[in-house]
Enzyme design. Structure first.
Site, mmCIF file in Angstrom:
data_model
loop_
_atom_site.group_PDB
_atom_site.id
_atom_site.type_symbol
_atom_site.label_atom_id
_atom_site.label_comp_id
_atom_site.label_asym_id
_atom_site.label_seq_id
_atom_site.Cartn_x
_atom_site.Cartn_y
_atom_site.Cartn_z
ATOM 1 N N HIS A 1 34.477 32.456 47.994
ATOM 2 C CA HIS A 1 35.812 32.649 48.572
ATOM 3 C C HIS A 1 35.751 32.236 50.033
ATOM 4 O O HIS A 1 35.051 32.863 50.831
ATOM 5 C CB HIS A 1 36.238 34.114 48.437
ATOM 6 C CG HIS A 1 37.705 34.302 48.512
ATOM 7 N ND1 HIS A 1 38.399 34.251 49.699
ATOM 8 C CD2 HIS A 1 38.626 34.510 47.535
ATOM 9 C CE1 HIS A 1 39.685 34.444 49.456
ATOM 10 N NE2 HIS A 1 39.847 34.601 48.142
ATOM 11 N N HIS B 1 41.224 27.564 48.330
ATOM 12 C CA HIS B 1 40.435 28.446 49.184
ATOM 13 C C HIS B 1 39.277 29.141 48.449
ATOM 14 O O HIS B 1 38.591 29.965 49.058
ATOM 15 C CB HIS B 1 41.345 29.516 49.775
ATOM 16 C CG HIS B 1 41.896 30.422 48.719
ATOM 17 N ND1 HIS B 1 42.911 30.018 47.872
ATOM 18 C CD2 HIS B 1 41.540 31.656 48.314
ATOM 19 C CE1 HIS B 1 43.158 30.988 47.010
ATOM 20 N NE2 HIS B 1 42.340 32.002 47.264
#
Length: 156
Positions: free
Chosen positions: A74, A59
């Protein structure tokens, strides 16, 4: 002093970091930068700078430039909880990438279906001086931005 142009890793609406609904990002705890609110489709998240993949998680990823500037991308908020579901990596930790190269395919609808915010914060790691990050016009205006377009410039 070097300046590093940092590009949008995904297309979408440019967002000031202070408006990201997570204090870790909005208060600059990991560094300063900006964010992009992506469309609710499957998108390729690209390298916002050229350099070496320092850290690769399903992620999120950190790229270190040749000037030793670390940039964190992110993908979504609290997406570590998905344990990799909705993310497909195209590179490995330690690889060298060019700005604009696909790093991770990001299934935004899967993140939204899980009840999570898909916004993509992009920050200069450990930057403690907000004035060292100058955001582009798209961020100032909350405008749409295309992947690969200038998001902000970092000075070090």
């Amino acid at each position: 002093m070097s300046t590093t142009p940092v590009h949008a890793p995904v297309s979408g609406r440019a967002v000031a970091l202070r408006d990201v609904p997570d204090p870790v990002f909005s208060q600059g705890m990991v560094g300063y930068g900006a964010a992009v609110d992506p469309p609710h489709t499957v998108v390729d998240a690209v390298a916002p700078v050229g350099g070496r993949i320092l850290k690769l998680m399903p992620h999120a990823y950190i790229i270190t430039t040749s000037e030793n500037v670390g940039v964190l991308v992110h993908l979504g908020l609290d997406t570590v909880a998905l344990k990799g579901v909705g993310f497909s990596a195209h590179v490995a930790e330690g690889d060298t990438v060019a700005a604009g190269q696909t790093v991770i395919t990001y299934d935004v609808p899967a993140v939204v279906a899980a009840g999570l915010n898909p916004i993509v914060p992009v920050v200069v790691m450990d930057e403690r001086e907000p004035a060292n990050v100058v955001v582009g016009d798209a961020v100032v205006n909350g405008a749409e931005i295309v992947s690969g377009s200038a998001l902000f410039t970092a000075s070090k």
